[in-house]
Write a protein that holds these residues in place. Structure first.
Motif, PDB file in Angstrom:
ATOM      1  N   THR A   1       0.738  -1.168   0.110  1.00 46.68           N
ATOM      2  CA  THR A   1      -0.061  -0.042   0.045  1.00 46.68           C
ATOM      3  C   THR A   1       0.818   1.146  -0.062  1.00 46.68           C
ATOM      4  O   THR A   1       2.206   1.074   0.222  1.00 46.68           O
ATOM      5  CB  THR A   1      -0.754  -0.094   1.348  1.00 46.68           C
ATOM      6  OG1 THR A   1      -0.153   0.044   2.452  1.00 46.68           O
ATOM      7  CG2 THR A   1      -1.873  -1.412   1.562  1.00 46.68           C
TER       8      THR A   1
ATOM      9  N   SER B   1      -2.958  -2.934   8.727  1.00 46.25           N
ATOM     10  CA  SER B   1      -2.436  -1.985   7.739  1.00 46.25           C
ATOM     11  C   SER B   1      -1.235  -2.705   7.162  1.00 46.25           C
ATOM     12  O   SER B   1      -0.589  -2.061   6.341  1.00 46.25           O
ATOM     13  CB  SER B   1      -2.152  -0.554   8.334  1.00 46.25           C
ATOM     14  OG  SER B   1      -0.932  -0.798   9.446  1.00 46.25           O
TER      15      SER B   1
ATOM     16  N   GLU C   1      -3.825   3.261   5.793  1.00 41.75           N
ATOM     17  CA  GLU C   1      -4.681   2.281   4.742  1.00 41.75           C
ATOM     18  C   GLU C   1      -4.773   0.635   5.140  1.00 41.75           C
ATOM     19  O   GLU C   1      -3.747   0.215   5.450  1.00 41.75           O
ATOM     20  CB  GLU C   1      -4.319   2.538   3.376  1.00 41.75           C
ATOM     21  CG  GLU C   1      -5.192   2.012   2.224  1.00 41.75           C
ATOM     22  CD  GLU C   1      -4.436   2.263   0.815  1.00 41.75           C
ATOM     23  OE1 GLU C   1      -5.110   1.805   0.002  1.00 41.75           O
ATOM     24  OE2 GLU C   1      -3.350   2.913   0.868  1.00 41.75           O
ATOM     25  N   ARG C   2      -5.636  -0.053   5.199  1.00 45.54           N
ATOM     26  CA  ARG C   2      -5.806  -1.178   5.422  1.00 45.54           C
ATOM     27  C   ARG C   2      -5.187  -1.924   4.241  1.00 45.54           C
ATOM     28  O   ARG C   2      -5.617  -1.584   3.062  1.00 45.54           O
ATOM     29  CB  ARG C   2      -7.002  -1.752   5.878  1.00 45.54           C
ATOM     30  CG  ARG C   2      -7.595  -1.062   7.123  1.00 45.54           C
ATOM     31  CD  ARG C   2      -9.123  -1.512   7.144  1.00 45.54           C
ATOM     32  NE  ARG C   2      -9.623  -2.912   7.376  1.00 45.54           N
ATOM     33  CZ  ARG C   2      -9.633  -3.554   8.671  1.00 45.54           C
ATOM     34  NH1 ARG C   2      -9.206  -2.803   9.670  1.00 45.54           N
ATOM     35  NH2 ARG C   2     -10.040  -4.703   8.638  1.00 45.54           N
TER      36      ARG C   2
ATOM     37  N   ARG D   1      -7.971  -3.696   0.545  1.00 43.05           N
ATOM     38  CA  ARG D   1      -8.367  -2.211   0.314  1.00 43.05           C
ATOM     39  C   ARG D   1     -10.070  -2.457   0.335  1.00 43.05           C
ATOM     40  O   ARG D   1     -10.576  -1.331   0.436  1.00 43.05           O
ATOM     41  CB  ARG D   1      -7.850  -1.649  -0.864  1.00 43.05           C
ATOM     42  CG  ARG D   1      -6.321  -1.444  -0.783  1.00 43.05           C
ATOM     43  CD  ARG D   1      -5.682  -0.903  -2.265  1.00 43.05           C
ATOM     44  NE  ARG D   1      -4.263  -0.534  -2.164  1.00 43.05           N
ATOM     45  CZ  ARG D   1      -3.550  -1.556  -2.426  1.00 43.05           C
ATOM     46  NH1 ARG D   1      -3.656  -2.891  -2.484  1.00 43.05           N
ATOM     47  NH2 ARG D   1      -2.079  -1.021  -2.382  1.00 43.05           N
TER      48      ARG D   1
END
Length: 533
Positions: free
Chosen positions: A132, A162, A315-316, A319
């Motif tokens: 990410t 995350s 952000e995980r 997504r």
């Protein structure tokens, strides 16, 4: 005259001067293990310093240098002095914590193994996924700091799920190149096994494991391997922060906010996070603190221009997975039950869909305390003055709440003292007695009554004690789908990844706010955020 300053394993706030005989001048160095007279006894201590001069009074002479080479490095000697000054502990007791017992007390000479050629970690296989944006930027910055080979500290503030572990693994692999060493700290022994397994598979190098449950032989081999540099990566709990390193380059402290990093039982009463920060400063290493809910202390250090750099991962990894939905349920009209009807219904729905559930109960045992309804007397430990916790024994399923040791009993969670459950009040002699509060054992019992046939596991300090592999057994069984519901204390909210879990319930969440701790609100929020993630 050659004078040695020796730290003895005694609770006295000083080291002791001894004369170094001429025949021991070459053998006695800073960090050497020596035997010397101490009053009527002969003790084994460690040399903390050497100097030449004339003493103000006659000195006793050292009798023997126990090993051909010093066991402690100069960095460890400095660490012992820092621990003594920082935590107001006897320097001899601080030295004692730096070595495993079978090395510290060995009667035969301890030989440091000769380091052979060090293999390089293989190149990682191409990942089947893309990092990410937060993962990529955090790793790039940390990789630059690691490559600079000077002391730095960073705090990764990443939301749950995350992908912090992937960043850690890549950093560990980089740190191990060229003979470097890395330390990965987790707050609980139960977390060492899954991280150890993942890093052993991903590193391509032997990874050492360190915590109080590791056997004496394995501890000795790991300690000597780290001391000589042949062991490159170690995964451990709090005490691993005191291990020797030849070329420490990276320290990762996962869940850095956890109170388990603080030693509360024996001097020195150190905090592992502070210890590794000091050691990294002396070694020129990088410290990475990671958490979804950083402690207030670490967050304060990460202000712009502060000693710790703040990196965010908002952000995980999945997504497309939305943040979890959080509902607050009131337990009205269920004073004699642990679970609300809504929570019980949600668990039943997961059972029908063959999904898994986790119930977090932040108290082990059956009931939190025993109180007299007439005079409000509470049964307390006579040694610690804290309330006894009502526990359910192995044979208690078919007995009443006052059964003996095989059934119900009272246990002090501070000193471990166990007593039978009183039949009458200890003050007024009457009663009746009330068993108040909810523990993991009571929740498991209620689930088994209301959900017959459900496969339920319990994970807390009682269920994971006694067997070295129990933690891995509970964790592995639930991960492999051999249970439907996992009931546990804060252990279940830390660092585990269970893909089939679609429900997390926190029983009596607000009771944590009433704990006699000035951090109660902070720790409650941290635990709830971890559980929701």
């Amino acid at each position: 005259m050659r004078i040695a300053e020796v730290g003895m394993p005694v609770p006295l706030d000083k080291a002791f001067d001894y004369e170094v005989p001429a025949h021991l001048t070459a053998a006695v160095q800073v960090g050497s293990r020596v035997r010397a007279p101490f009053g009527p006894r002969r003790l084994v201590g460690f040399v903390l310093g050497l100097r030449d001069g004339e003493p103000s009074r006659p000195l006793k002479a050292l009798e023997k240098a126990m090993d051909p080479a010093p066991l402690l490095t100069s960095e460890q000697v400095a660490l012992a002095r820092w621990l003594s000054a920082r935590y107001c502990a006897p320097v001899g007791e601080c030295v004692k914590t730096l070595l495993p017992a079978n090395v510290r007390s060995a009667m035969r000479p301890v030989l440091l193994p000769e380091p052979g050629p060090l293999p390089e970690p293989p190149e990682a296989a191409p990942a089947g996924f893309e990092l990410t944006e937060g993962q990529a930027s955090s790793f790039a910055r940390l990789d630059d700091l690691l490559g600079a080979r000077r002391h730095a500290a960073a705090l990764i503030h990443g939301v749950p799920a995350s992908g912090k572990t992937e960043v850690y693994l890549r950093l560990l692999r980089r740190a191990a190149r060229g003979g470097g060493q890395a330390l990965f700290l987790v707050p609980e022994i139960a977390l060492t096994k899954p991280f150890f397994a993942e890093f052993s598979a991903g590193m391509g190098l032997p990874v050492a494991l360190w915590h109080s449950g590791v056997g004496a032989k394995a501890k000795r081999e790991a300690w000597l391997g780290l001391r000589t540099g042949t062991v490159r990566v170690v995964v451990g709990a709090r005490s691993a922060s005191l291990l020797p390193f030849k070329d420490l380059r990276l320290v990762v402290v996962d869940e850095e906010q956890d109170e388990s990093y603080k030693e509360d039982d024996n001097a020195p009463y150190y905090h592992a996070r502070d210890v590794v920060m000091e050691r990294a400063r002396a070694s020129g290493a990088l410290v990475v603190l990671g958490s979804a809910t950083p402690s207030l202390e670490s967050y304060a250090l990460a202000v712009p221009g502060g000693p710790v750099e703040l990196l965010r991962m908002d952000e995980r990894v999945a997504r497309g997975t939305p943040p979890p939905v959080v509902r607050v349920l009131a337990r009205r009209g269920v004073e004699h039950e642990c679970l609300s009807p809504e929570l019980l219904t949600a668990v039943k729905e997961r059972l029908q869909r063959r999904e898994q559930s986790i119930l977090l109960v932040n108290r082990r045992g059956y009931s939190n305390f025993v109180m007299c309804r007439a005079c409000s007397w509470v049964s307390r430990c006579p040694t610690c003055s804290v309330a006894f916790v009502h526990h359910k024994g192995a044979a208690a399923d078919h007995q009443d709440l006052f059964s003996g040791p095989a059934g119900y009993s009272l246990l002090c969670h501070h000193c471990g003292k166990e007593e039978p459950v009183p039949v009458n009040c200890g003050r007024c002699g009457k009663g009746p007695l009330r068993f108040s509060g909810v523990g993991t054992q009571k929740v498991v019992e209620e689930l088994r009554q209301k959900l017959p046939g459900a496969r339920i596991l319990r994970m807390d300090g009682d269920s994971t004690a006694g067997e070295k592999a129990t933690e891995a057994g509970v964790w592995g069984s639930f991960r492999d789908g051999k249970a439907d519901v996992l009931v546990g204390t804060k252990l279940v909210a830390k660092g585990y990844h269970f893909p089939r879990v679609t429900l997390v319930g926190v029983v009596d969440a607000d009771t944590m706010l009433s704990m006699p701790d000035f951090r109660a609100a902070e720790r409650t929020v941290q635990m709830l955020v971890q559980a929701a993630g």
